[in-house]
Design an enzyme around this catalytic site. Structure first.
Site, PDB file in Angstrom:
ATOM      1  CG  HIS B  89      30.072  40.206  44.845  1.00 49.03           C
ATOM      2  ND1 HIS B  89      29.921  38.842  44.877  1.00 49.03           N
ATOM      3  CD2 HIS B  89      30.935  40.496  45.839  1.00 49.03           C
ATOM      4  CE1 HIS B  89      30.674  38.339  45.843  1.00 49.03           C
ATOM      5  NE2 HIS B  89      31.309  39.319  46.437  1.00 49.03           N
ATOM      6  CG  ASP B  91      32.097  41.068  49.770  1.00 48.03           C
ATOM      7  OD1 ASP B  91      32.929  41.319  48.886  1.00 48.03           O
ATOM      8  OD2 ASP B  91      31.564  39.959  49.934  1.00 48.03           O
ATOM      9  CG  HIS B 269      36.977  34.952  43.538  1.00 49.67           C
ATOM     10  ND1 HIS B 269      38.144  35.512  44.005  1.00 49.67           N
ATOM     11  CD2 HIS B 269      35.981  35.749  43.984  1.00 49.67           C
ATOM     12  CE1 HIS B 269      37.853  36.618  44.670  1.00 49.67           C
ATOM     13  NE2 HIS B 269      36.561  36.800  44.685  1.00 49.67           N
TER      14      HIS B 269
END
Lengths: 445, 457
Positions: B89, B91, B269
């Protein structure tokens, strides 16, 4: 007259039926050959060469009457309301079709994009869902249909006896002011983009007056009422992507600007000749003069349309459609015409071409007027395939160009300063620094 | 391990920033942060302190990097040369979009942004840092802020913006350092070619536009996972901190969506309830692409113990993978260091097994990573640490990405087998955006009510 009444009642009946949750029923008008002595010959020609309809609004119909659009897919091979379903397509000898993955102009479903076209809508969702609907339809009928992107794909599908299916996007409002979306749609298989539907977009100006209106044009939104500079950038990007530029629905100035800007042949996927019937959706002679063979002309094509109102409200027949075609061909040449119906995007098609099963009538009419077999093969699909190949050549010529970096100058959401999270908690400190500095600059400007 | 002498100012700044956080409906996790939440001082304080702290942190990074280079073991570097480390992950697209790069008008454009990360670039990730950090594969996240709270069916530019980010990632992939990957095979191919294997993830169900169709479209554009929520709600599920169960639409999608194998669901999340339901209903692998354990550090974003218990290599358990995040807020604000991340990895591995952990930094999507893992140059330090703790080469290869690739292969096999299953036609029941133009409906209603038909001819 009687035919019109029947069609009207059946259309209303099917809409009423769907609203009352009864099973959908259609009452297609039976096939009556226009020139019976030419019927066998017309079917022979249809079996030999692919007839590619450049414009069918099938996804829109499936989404309009089905809460769950994918439920309509199995019905396509039995009977589906509208002008198109698979049994009728087979009866009509259809070889290929462009289904439009379109979204209505936002005003049509109660959204207002504002004077700068910036306010959010569900347009992109609609386009993506339509594309997905087409893909699922293709997956459901692997023996009857085949997805195609190139001329070679189309010919391959035809030789296997499967309907070649391509996609077009009807209206650049569907791009939501971004060139990134044009690249993504191209990747998903969209092969042409109509520069406007019945509304203006940030890229181009529309002629407005489509089906259901009085035919008057809409007030301009851009100076010059043509392509904006941003729209010219789009045309160049479409050339680079190998996506055809479709000029149906566009204002006259948009068409002229696009022809000047485009390095590849352009198309009108569903339009007629304004000299035959004076309607804004038809192409005027001076623009037709810009198309044809020759070094100073654009080598595009102008496929027909089958909507009564555009063809001739007083003489809505197949013969009249061919009057349009022949007028166009007189100016551009018989190798620059094609066949587009706008089926499922119109209410009444002309007499003799009431739905997709009636294509033999069109071929019979052309034969009766002395068109030769090669000319008919050309209008059926040969001209289109040639244009697709030329667009592919332009794409290869431009393959060294980088993708367009342009961003719609009126957008205020880029750079995305507000995306850093609460108090920029998503951004590393040095990035925060940059954002802070830029915000200061922006406020000062 | 040498501590950064300049840490205290950074830490203070962090605390200050916590307290000055803006109140957004979106920031539920933020509001339930472990420290006292009270708005102190005007937001403009951060514009003064950030540049100052920046200098400090830059110095600190330089100081530590220069010193620590020697401490990374040869073994770690060798292992990373032979096997790809995948960070699940990052961004980077967010950073590129949030900052302008060129021209007078101060607009960011994705084409030039893609070219610029070939050199040093702000944030935690750029090509030089990735090379130094010996990264093998990277999942880039498509992310759009949650804007609408519970009104997620109001029109927004979410889907358009997400498409723009996919475009951004594809433009990055045209640079010679990156190569698109979607499978374990692609991953190895890219690694052997000396390029970063680039996968695409979508961070948040709001970018699906409340539509399963659009999930299919993401799959076609090469997306390999979708984080079901970010910090907000969407038609499918609820975010961390809420107690909401799954929407029936999501359940329908999970059980019937043919593409569930193609797009993996990321449970970082999401709310606890969403996690539990997802694992129970879908039987798909439970994947967390950037998370930590709640028993380790009590934060709503972290995974509760009962969910951790569901993941292990046993009969009846889920064969998923939990990728550990580097964000200090989730790892532990008391002592956010590389050691703590290693401890966290070991904690999860103790509960679930070493075959069920991985690395998902959340670089470029967080302000502070932990000390010792400040940016992408530091991956070897972490691997070094794990080796020092006695993890075998095989276990570390698993941690570095082998575990995820194993799951990916299984997911692809399942997808192959269920190719003939019908895709789900379910539509979100609260949608009102009909495709039938209001004008047309009005006209038709009029006509069907009209007993005498007016026919023009």
């Amino acid at each position: 007259m009687k035919l019109h009444l029947c069609a009207l009642i059946s259309l209303l009946g099917s809409i009423a039926a769907s609203q009352s949750q009864k099973p959908l029923e259609t009452a297609p008008s039976p096939y009556v050959p226009l020139h019976p002595e030419l019927e066998a010959r017309s079917r022979e020609i249809l079996a030999k060469y692919p007839l590619i309809d450049t414009h069918i609004d099938l996804p829109a119909t499936m989404r309009t009457i089905n809460r769950r659009p994918m439920d309509a897919i199995p019905k396509l091979n039995e009977s589906h309301p509208g002008h198109f379903d698979l049994p009728r397509a087979k009866a009509g000898g259809l070889g290929g079709a462009f289904f439009t993955a379109n979204a209505s102009c936002p005003g049509a479903y109660g959204r207002d994009v504002g004077p700068d076209f910036l306010d959010p809508t569900e347009t992109v969702q609609h386009v993506l869902e339509s594309i997905d609907l087409v893909k699922n339809t293709l997956a459901y009928y692997p023996t009857l249909m085949k997805g195609a992107r190139t001329a070679q794909d189309v010919r391959g599908a035809f030789s296997e006896g499967r309907l070649a299916v391509l996609m077009g996007l009807e209206g650049t409002h569907g791009l939501a002011n971004s060139l990134s979306t044009s690249r993504m749609y191209a990747e998903l298989g969209v092969r042409y983009m109509t520069l406007t539907h019945v509304c203006h977009s940030s890229f181009a100006s529309s002629n407005g007056g489509g089906a259901g209106t009085s035919g008057s044009t809409i007030p301009p939104a851009h100076p010059g009422n043509g392509l904006t500079p941003w729209g010219i950038e789009l045309v160049h990007e479409l050339n680079r992507l190998g996506v055809m530029v479709d000029l149906s629905h566009t204002s006259d100035n948009t068409a002229r600007d696009a022809i000047k800007a485009s390095k590849a042949p352009v198309v009108w996927t569903h339009s007629g000749a304004r000299a035959i019937n004076n309607h804004p959706r038809n192409v005027p002679d001076d623009i037709l003069e810009m198309i044809g063979d020759g070094p100073d002309k654009n080598n595009g094509i102008i496929p027909s349309v089958l909507f009564s109102t555009f063809i001739d409200p007083n003489n809505a027949t197949t013969a009249r459609v061919v009057d349009h075609i022949e007028h166009i061909a007189k100016i551009v040449g018989k190798n620059h015409v094609g066949l587009g119906s706008d089926f499922n995007g119109i209410s009444l098609a002309v007499e003799g071409m009431e739905d997709v099963s009636k294509w033999p009538n069109m071929i019979q009419e052309l034969l009766s007027r002395g068109w030769t077999e090669p000319e008919i093969a050309g209008i059926m699909g040969g001209n289109l395939l040639r244009v697709m190949e030329e667009v592919e050549v332009v794409k290869n010529d431009l393959s060294n160009l980088p993708p367009s970096p342009e961003v719609y100058y009126k957008r205020t959401d880029l750079p995305a300063h507000e995306w850093g999270g609460p108090n920029m908690a998503y951004l590393a400190p040095d990035v925060q620094n940059i954002v802070v500095q830029q915000r200061r600059l922006r406020d000062e400007l | 391990m040498v501590r950064n002498k300049l840490t205290p100012p950074n830490r203070m700044l962090m605390q200050l920033q916590l307290r000055v956080a803006a109140e957004l409906r979106c920031s539920m996790w933020w509001a339930t942060d472990h420290s006292d939440f009270s708005a102190l001082g005007p937001p403009c304080l951060s514009t003064i302190l950030v540049p100052a702290a920046n200098v400090g942190s830059l110095y600190g990074t330089f100081y530590k990097t220069a010193f620590q280079q020697k401490e990374v073991s040869e073994g770690a570097l060798d292992l990373m040369s032979a096997h790809p480390l995948i960070d699940t992950h990052v961004d980077l697209p967010l950073i590129l979009r949030a900052s302008a790069h060129t021209d007078i008008d101060n607009r960011s454009n994705p084409v030039e942004a893609a070219e610029q990360i070939a050199g040093p670039y702000p944030g935690h990730v750029d090509v030089p840092k990735l090379r130094q950090g010996k990264l093998g594969g990277i999942f880039m996240a498509v992310r759009v802020p949650c804007r609408s709270g519970t009104d997620y069916f109001l029109p927004s530019d979410d889907v358009r913006d997400a498409l723009e980010q996919v475009d951004q990632i594809q433009l990055i992939m045209e640079e010679k350092e990156f190569q698109y990957a979607r499978s374990s095979e692609d991953n190895l191919k890219a690694f052997k070619a000396g390029k970063f294997a680039t996968f695409i993830g979508v961070e948040g169900g709001h970018m699906l536009g409340n539509s399963l169709s659009i999930l299919c479209i993401w799959a076609q554009l090469g997306v390999r996972y979708d984080t079901l929520t970010h910090t907000g709600y969407n038609a499918f599920a609820s975010s961390a901190g809420s107690g909401d169960p799954l929407d029936p639409l999501y359940i329908d999608g999970l059980t019937k969506l043919r593409l569930i194998g193609t797009v993996m669901i990321d449970l970082s999340h999401v709310s606890d309830e969403t996690m539990r339901q997802s694992i129970q209903i879908s039987k798909a692998h439970a994947l967390f692409f950037h998370s930590a354990a709640r028993a380790w550090w009590d934060h709503p974003r972290n995974i509760p113990d009962d969910v951790l218990d569901m993941i292990r290599s046993e009969e009846g358990k889920n064969n998923g993978v939990i990728h550990c995040v580097f964000c200090d807020k989730f790892v532990g604000l008391e002592d956010p260091t590389l050691q703590k991340v290693a401890d966290l990895i070991e904690y999860i591995a103790k509960n679930c097994g070493r075959a069920h952990v991985g690395i998902g930094s959340d670089f470029d999507g967080i302000d502070y990573s932990v000390e010792g893992l400040e940016d992408a140059t530091k991956y070897p330090d972490l691997i070094s640490e794990m080796m020092a703790r006695g993890w075998t080469d095989e276990e570390i290869i698993g941690l570095m990405g082998g575990n995820l690739m194993r799951v990916l292969d299984e997911v692809d096999r399942v997808q192959q087998r269920s190719k003939d299953q019908e895709p789900s036609g379910a539509v979100y029941d609260q949608r009102t955006d009909d495709n039938l133009p209001g004008l047309a409906r009005g006209h038709l209603e009029e006509r069907s009510n009209n007993l005498t038909l007016d026919i023009e001819d």
